[in-house]
Design a protein around this motif. Structure first.
Motif, mmCIF file in Angstrom:
data_model
loop_
_atom_site.group_PDB
_atom_site.id
_atom_site.type_symbol
_atom_site.label_atom_id
_atom_site.label_comp_id
_atom_site.label_asym_id
_atom_site.label_seq_id
_atom_site.Cartn_x
_atom_site.Cartn_y
_atom_site.Cartn_z
ATOM 1 N N TYR A 90 0.867 -1.184 0.000
ATOM 2 C CA TYR A 90 0.000 0.000 0.000
ATOM 3 C C TYR A 90 0.901 1.230 0.000
ATOM 4 O O TYR A 90 1.106 1.879 1.029
ATOM 5 N N LEU A 91 1.451 1.563 -1.156
ATOM 6 C CA LEU A 91 2.429 2.644 -1.207
ATOM 7 C C LEU A 91 1.806 4.006 -0.907
ATOM 8 O O LEU A 91 2.493 4.920 -0.435
ATOM 9 N N ASP A 92 0.481 4.164 -1.181
ATOM 10 C CA ASP A 92 -0.167 5.451 -0.916
ATOM 11 C C ASP A 92 -0.903 5.458 0.414
ATOM 12 O O ASP A 92 -1.594 6.418 0.753
ATOM 13 N N GLY A 93 -0.751 4.375 1.199
ATOM 14 C CA GLY A 93 -1.427 4.308 2.484
ATOM 15 C C GLY A 93 -2.924 4.155 2.362
ATOM 16 O O GLY A 93 -3.656 4.385 3.332
ATOM 17 N N ARG A 94 -3.394 3.752 1.202
ATOM 18 C CA ARG A 94 -4.842 3.628 1.004
ATOM 19 C C ARG A 94 -5.213 2.457 0.096
ATOM 20 O O ARG A 94 -6.149 1.723 0.358
ATOM 21 N N HIS A 95 -4.469 2.259 -1.018
ATOM 22 C CA HIS A 95 -4.804 1.221 -1.978
ATOM 23 C C HIS A 95 -3.579 0.342 -2.255
ATOM 24 O O HIS A 95 -2.462 0.853 -2.326
ATOM 25 N N PRO A 96 -3.801 -0.957 -2.437
ATOM 26 C CA PRO A 96 -2.663 -1.815 -2.807
ATOM 27 C C PRO A 96 -2.210 -1.515 -4.226
ATOM 28 O O PRO A 96 -3.033 -1.240 -5.113
ATOM 29 N N GLU A 97 -0.897 -1.526 -4.444
ATOM 30 C CA GLU A 97 -0.366 -1.274 -5.784
ATOM 31 C C GLU A 97 -0.813 -2.360 -6.761
ATOM 32 O O GLU A 97 -1.024 -2.114 -7.934
ATOM 33 N N LYS A 98 -0.952 -3.576 -6.243
ATOM 34 C CA LYS A 98 -1.443 -4.676 -7.077
ATOM 35 C C LYS A 98 -2.065 -5.720 -6.165
ATOM 36 O O LYS A 98 -1.866 -5.709 -4.943
ATOM 37 N N VAL A 99 -2.860 -6.597 -6.753
ATOM 38 C CA VAL A 99 -3.400 -7.724 -6.000
ATOM 39 C C VAL A 99 -2.987 -9.010 -6.700
ATOM 40 O O VAL A 99 -2.814 -9.044 -7.920
ATOM 41 N N THR A 100 -2.803 -10.054 -5.901
ATOM 42 C CA THR A 100 -2.433 -11.368 -6.432
ATOM 43 C C THR A 100 -3.524 -12.349 -6.045
ATOM 44 O O THR A 100 -3.897 -12.438 -4.868
ATOM 45 N N PHE A 101 -4.064 -13.027 -7.024
ATOM 46 C CA PHE A 101 -5.091 -14.022 -6.725
ATOM 47 C C PHE A 101 -4.468 -15.220 -6.020
ATOM 48 O O PHE A 101 -3.317 -15.579 -6.278
ATOM 49 N N THR A 102 -5.231 -15.809 -5.107
ATOM 50 C CA THR A 102 -4.735 -16.938 -4.328
ATOM 51 C C THR A 102 -5.826 -18.006 -4.272
ATOM 52 O O THR A 102 -7.019 -17.664 -4.280
ATOM 53 N N PRO A 103 -5.472 -19.269 -4.180
ATOM 54 C CA PRO A 103 -6.483 -20.316 -4.034
ATOM 55 C C PRO A 103 -6.943 -20.498 -2.584
ATOM 56 O O PRO A 103 -7.830 -21.304 -2.309
ATOM 57 N N SER A 104 -6.367 -19.725 -1.663
ATOM 58 C CA SER A 104 -6.594 -19.942 -0.238
ATOM 59 C C SER A 104 -7.568 -18.930 0.356
ATOM 60 O O SER A 104 -7.306 -17.718 0.345
ATOM 61 N N LEU A 105 -8.659 -19.418 0.906
ATOM 62 C CA LEU A 105 -9.601 -18.544 1.603
ATOM 63 C C LEU A 105 -8.931 -17.882 2.801
ATOM 64 O O LEU A 105 -9.138 -16.692 3.064
ATOM 65 N N LEU A 106 -8.104 -18.635 3.523
ATOM 66 C CA LEU A 106 -7.443 -18.095 4.700
ATOM 67 C C LEU A 106 -6.578 -16.890 4.352
ATOM 68 O O LEU A 106 -6.578 -15.877 5.064
ATOM 69 N N GLU A 107 -5.826 -16.982 3.257
ATOM 70 C CA GLU A 107 -4.990 -15.859 2.828
ATOM 71 C C GLU A 107 -5.850 -14.635 2.527
ATOM 72 O O GLU A 107 -5.464 -13.502 2.810
ATOM 73 N N ASP A 108 -7.032 -14.873 1.948
ATOM 74 C CA ASP A 108 -7.933 -13.759 1.636
ATOM 75 C C ASP A 108 -8.452 -13.111 2.923
ATOM 76 O O ASP A 108 -8.502 -11.876 3.038
ATOM 77 N N LEU A 109 -8.816 -13.935 3.899
ATOM 78 C CA LEU A 109 -9.348 -13.394 5.149
ATOM 79 C C LEU A 109 -8.283 -12.648 5.942
ATOM 80 O O LEU A 109 -8.593 -11.693 6.666
ATOM 81 N N LYS A 110 -7.019 -13.039 5.801
ATOM 82 C CA LYS A 110 -5.920 -12.386 6.515
ATOM 83 C C LYS A 110 -5.780 -10.909 6.170
ATOM 84 O O LYS A 110 -5.290 -10.119 6.969
ATOM 85 N N ARG A 111 -6.172 -10.538 4.951
ATOM 86 C CA ARG A 111 -5.949 -9.166 4.492
ATOM 87 C C ARG A 111 -7.032 -8.202 4.989
ATOM 88 O O ARG A 111 -6.934 -6.989 4.791
ATOM 89 N N ARG A 112 -8.060 -8.727 5.617
ATOM 90 C CA ARG A 112 -9.192 -7.887 5.997
ATOM 91 C C ARG A 112 -8.899 -7.086 7.263
ATOM 92 O O ARG A 112 -7.969 -7.375 7.994
ATOM 93 N N ASP A 113 -9.716 -6.061 7.506
ATOM 94 C CA ASP A 113 -9.377 -5.096 8.553
ATOM 95 C C ASP A 113 -9.581 -5.604 9.972
ATOM 96 O O ASP A 113 -8.636 -5.663 10.763
ATOM 97 N N PHE A 114 -10.806 -6.010 10.316
ATOM 98 C CA PHE A 114 -11.122 -6.369 11.699
ATOM 99 C C PHE A 114 -11.673 -7.789 11.757
ATOM 100 O O PHE A 114 -12.304 -8.264 10.818
ATOM 101 N N THR A 115 -11.456 -8.431 12.879
ATOM 102 C CA THR A 115 -11.858 -9.842 13.006
ATOM 103 C C THR A 115 -13.346 -10.037 12.747
ATOM 104 O O THR A 115 -13.751 -11.048 12.171
ATOM 105 N N VAL A 116 -14.166 -9.076 13.172
ATOM 106 C CA VAL A 116 -15.612 -9.226 12.996
ATOM 107 C C VAL A 116 -16.015 -9.103 11.528
ATOM 108 O O VAL A 116 -17.140 -9.440 11.161
ATOM 109 N N ASN A 117 -15.088 -8.622 10.700
ATOM 110 C CA ASN A 117 -15.338 -8.505 9.253
ATOM 111 C C ASN A 117 -14.577 -9.570 8.469
ATOM 112 O O ASN A 117 -14.534 -9.509 7.236
#
Length: 445
Positions: A90-117
């Motif tokens: 997140y070079l601008d402190g707001r958006h990722p410069e790029k995203v990489t697709f992953t086959p793992s749901l866990l990896e996707d959930l790791k990037r989220r902000d708060f546990t309840v989300n």
């Protein structure tokens, strides 16, 4: 645990799973469903790539392909379907410069902000909760997924979102997460005014707008609304008050309905007090012309935060008139007040005035509230009797004056206003015949 998923969202999940992919509803909709709240949107996450999603459904919209998002249309309703992904830097402190697709749901959930989300669900596998979001829902707390310093470094808007969710859900902010809010608050200076405005409105219109206090405690308001910090530092040594100007504002906020303009008006109604405070020989503070100075500041603040013109103008007008106390408890006095304050905002003025009183010294509230109740009673009576309060209710129009012989021009508007003032004093004059006889100067035949 079983969650009731809307039929259309469930259909999308079924189509994806029958085609050999994983698919879940994810994020805020899962949180809200567990809490028994109505979810605004039902987002779906899957290991299918965007082109694979598009191939499975007849109607899709390319709403965010660069981030792996396709909107799948089900009738007139759209559902965002996003491929599992890992965010780049997140070079601008707001958006990722790029995203990489992953086959793992866990990896996707790791990037989220708060546990309840960061919970996912489908009927086949149930709740996927790798970060104890369910536990945090039960504990009533907002906690970052993983290291809060990393989450706030990635996206500074999450700093404000943490407080917003706290206000909406009436949750505490977990200790480490709150400490990181203070550390990273200056990063909000990189976030656009429009994004800050959106989160601020959601916080203010939540069931707990007084949570705005957390913005001050963590240094967030020093970045996005330093004028409020000045209010927190401004005492009100006066018999009618028992808190600082800022504390008074925080106490007043819940006393007005959860309307954007009303809550903004209450937030800003005393914003001019730090600049107008004087102390007399008895040690009593005064804030002469604070409403006028407050209206100027409110206008600057709402422009800075990119509010729309209608909201800005109405909120500023409410700040300007909120301290208008010269209303005699007679129908004539109330008609004059409505004319002076504005027929369009008088009902909202009454609401802001009530909130203001309820956040003052409790020992002196009763008499003020009784006086305000009498003003409201008289106002309702005026409305029931359909007395004229504005030009649109006047029995004559500009066309009537022209037909009577008056020439078009500035004098036309001036005459209408003079007639309105006459009718405010004497409602019985509000007939076409009566008003045309009273035009000064007389209309030539």
């Amino acid at each position: 645990m079983r969650i009731q998923i809307p039929e259309k969202a469930n259909h999308i999940i079924s189509v994806l799973t029958e085609a050999g992919f994983e698919a879940y509803v994810v994020g805020g909709c899962v949180r809200d469903a567990i809490l028994g709240r109505n979810a605004a949107d039902w987002d779906i996450t899957t290991n299918a790539r965007p082109e694979q999603v598009k191939a499975l459904f007849p109607r899709t919209l390319d709403t965010g392909l660069q981030h792996g998002t396709v909107t799948v249309m089900q009738g007139r309703e759209g559902f965002e379907v996003t491929t599992y992904r890992i965010d780049g830097e997140y070079l601008d402190g707001r958006h990722p410069e790029k995203v990489t697709f992953t086959p793992s749901l866990l990896e996707d959930l790791k990037r989220r902000d708060f546990t309840v989300n960061a919970m996912a669900y489908n009927d086949r596998e149930g709740l996927v909760d790798a970060f104890d979001g369910l536990g945090d829902l039960k504990r009533g707390q907002i906690r970052c997924v993983g290291d809060p310093r990393e989450r706030f470094t990635e996206d500074a808007l999450r700093i404000l979102r943490a407080v917003r969710f706290s206000a909406q859900l009436d949750f505490a902010i977990e200790e480490k997460t709150k400490a990181a809010l203070s550390e990273f608050a200056p990063r909000l200076s990189k976030v656009s005014a429009e994004r800050i405005q959106t989160e601020l409105v959601k916080l203010l219109t939540s069931p707990h707008p007084e949570t705005f206090r957390v913005l001050w405690e963590t240094g967030i308001s020093a970045v996005i609304l330093p004028e409020f910090d000045a209010c927190m530092e401004t005492p009100q040594n006066h018999p009618h008050h028992c808190w600082s100007a800022g504390e008074h504002i925080l106490h007043a906020l819940p006393f007005v309905e959860a309307d954007k303009t009303l809550r903004l008006a209450v937030l800003l109604h005393d914003i001019g007090k730090p600049l107008t405070r004087t102390t007399d020989e008895q040690g009593i503070d005064h804030f002469y012309n604070h409403a006028q100075k407050g209206a100027e500041l409110a206008n600057q603040i709402l422009r800075r935060l990119k509010f729309d013109n209608d909201t800005r103008k109405k909120a500023v007008k409410l700040v300007l008139v909120h301290d208008d106390l010269q209303i005699p408890a007679t129908q004539r006095g109330v008609r004059r007040a409505v004319h002076r304050i504005g027929a369009d905002i008088f009902p909202d003025y009454l609401k802001v005035r009530r909130a203001d009183i309820l956040a003052q010294n409790p020992a002196l509230q009763e008499e003020k509230l009784e006086a305000l109740a009498e003003i409201e009673r008289l106002y309702k009576k005026i409305l029931e009797e359909q007395e004229c309060l504005s030009l649109k209710e006047l029995a004559v129009t500009g066309r009537d004056l022209i037909d009577a012989g008056m020439k078009p021009g500035p004098q036309l508007g001036q005459t209408l206003n003079e007639l309105l003032e006459l009718v405010i004093e004497h409602p019985e004059y509000n007939t076409k015949e009566s008003l045309l006889k009273r035009i000064i100067p007389p209309v030539s035949s």
